[in-house]
Design an enzyme around this catalytic site. Structure first.
Site, PDB file in Angstrom:
ATOM      1  N   GLU A  17      40.032  43.398  36.926  1.00 17.14           N
ATOM      2  CA  GLU A  17      40.649  43.535  35.606  1.00 17.14           C
ATOM      3  C   GLU A  17      39.995  44.676  34.831  1.00 17.14           C
ATOM      4  O   GLU A  17      38.840  45.013  35.062  1.00 17.14           O
ATOM      5  CB  GLU A  17      40.499  42.227  34.821  1.00 17.14           C
ATOM      6  CG  GLU A  17      41.014  41.005  35.541  1.00 17.14           C
ATOM      7  CD  GLU A  17      42.524  40.942  35.672  1.00 17.14           C
ATOM      8  OE1 GLU A  17      43.223  41.555  34.836  1.00 17.14           O
ATOM      9  OE2 GLU A  17      42.998  40.292  36.616  1.00 17.14           O
ATOM     10  N   CYS A  26      45.477  44.525  41.611  1.00 18.78           N
ATOM     11  CA  CYS A  26      45.695  43.178  42.131  1.00 18.78           C
ATOM     12  C   CYS A  26      44.891  42.956  43.396  1.00 18.78           C
ATOM     13  O   CYS A  26      44.547  43.892  44.120  1.00 18.78           O
ATOM     14  CB  CYS A  26      47.174  42.980  42.447  1.00 18.78           C
ATOM     15  SG  CYS A  26      48.258  43.154  41.025  1.00 18.78           S
ATOM     16  N   GLU A  28      45.874  41.730  46.179  1.00 16.84           N
ATOM     17  CA  GLU A  28      46.590  42.120  47.385  1.00 16.84           C
ATOM     18  C   GLU A  28      46.374  43.595  47.711  1.00 16.84           C
ATOM     19  O   GLU A  28      46.040  43.957  48.844  1.00 16.84           O
ATOM     20  CB  GLU A  28      48.100  41.856  47.239  1.00 16.84           C
ATOM     21  CG  GLU A  28      48.442  40.407  47.020  1.00 16.84           C
ATOM     22  CD  GLU A  28      48.532  40.018  45.556  1.00 16.84           C
ATOM     23  OE1 GLU A  28      47.606  40.339  44.758  1.00 16.84           O
ATOM     24  OE2 GLU A  28      49.525  39.371  45.178  1.00 16.84           O
ATOM     25  N   CYS A  59      53.130  41.029  43.218  1.00 12.96           N
ATOM     26  CA  CYS A  59      53.911  41.783  42.241  1.00 12.96           C
ATOM     27  C   CYS A  59      54.658  42.931  42.946  1.00 12.96           C
ATOM     28  O   CYS A  59      54.448  43.198  44.136  1.00 12.96           O
ATOM     29  CB  CYS A  59      53.002  42.334  41.139  1.00 12.96           C
ATOM     30  SG  CYS A  59      51.968  43.735  41.645  1.00 12.96           S
TER      31      CYS A  59
END
Length: 103
Positions: A17, A26, A28, A59
């Protein structure tokens, strides 16, 4: 997240983050990029875990990156409620993906 590369290795990643949300990454993509940095060129599967009652699929940005390295990848989404676990083929989540063939 964890990705299984075609050579049988497992590569992990976590959300990173940032106060400027656009600069976050992310789990992934983090795992995919780690796999590629480690020499993997094809991803066979991705597992995404979220500590929630329901699952969260990758996403759009993660789906696009996955299409470059794992067009036929299995995506497994799991959570604290195993009854909610889901499995997808990438084509289900990203039909008609844009890729190198369009360049």
């Amino acid at each position: 997240a964890a990705v299984l590369s075609a050579d049988g290795r497992i590569h992990t990643g976590a959300n990173v983050e940032n106060a400027s949300f656009g600069l976050s990454i992310c789990a992934e993509r983090n795992a995919i990029f780690r796999a590629v940095a480690d020499g993997a060129r094809r991803i066979d599967a991705v597992v995404v875990y979220t500590p929630t009652r329901g699952t969260t699929p990758p996403c759009g940005a993660c789906r696009q990156v996955l299409s470059e390295f794992g067009a036929d990848a299995l995506i497994v989404c799991c959570s604290d409620d195993s009854a909610a676990d889901r499995r997808y083929d990438l084509a289900e989540l990203l039909p008609e993906a844009f890729g190198p063939g369009y360049l």
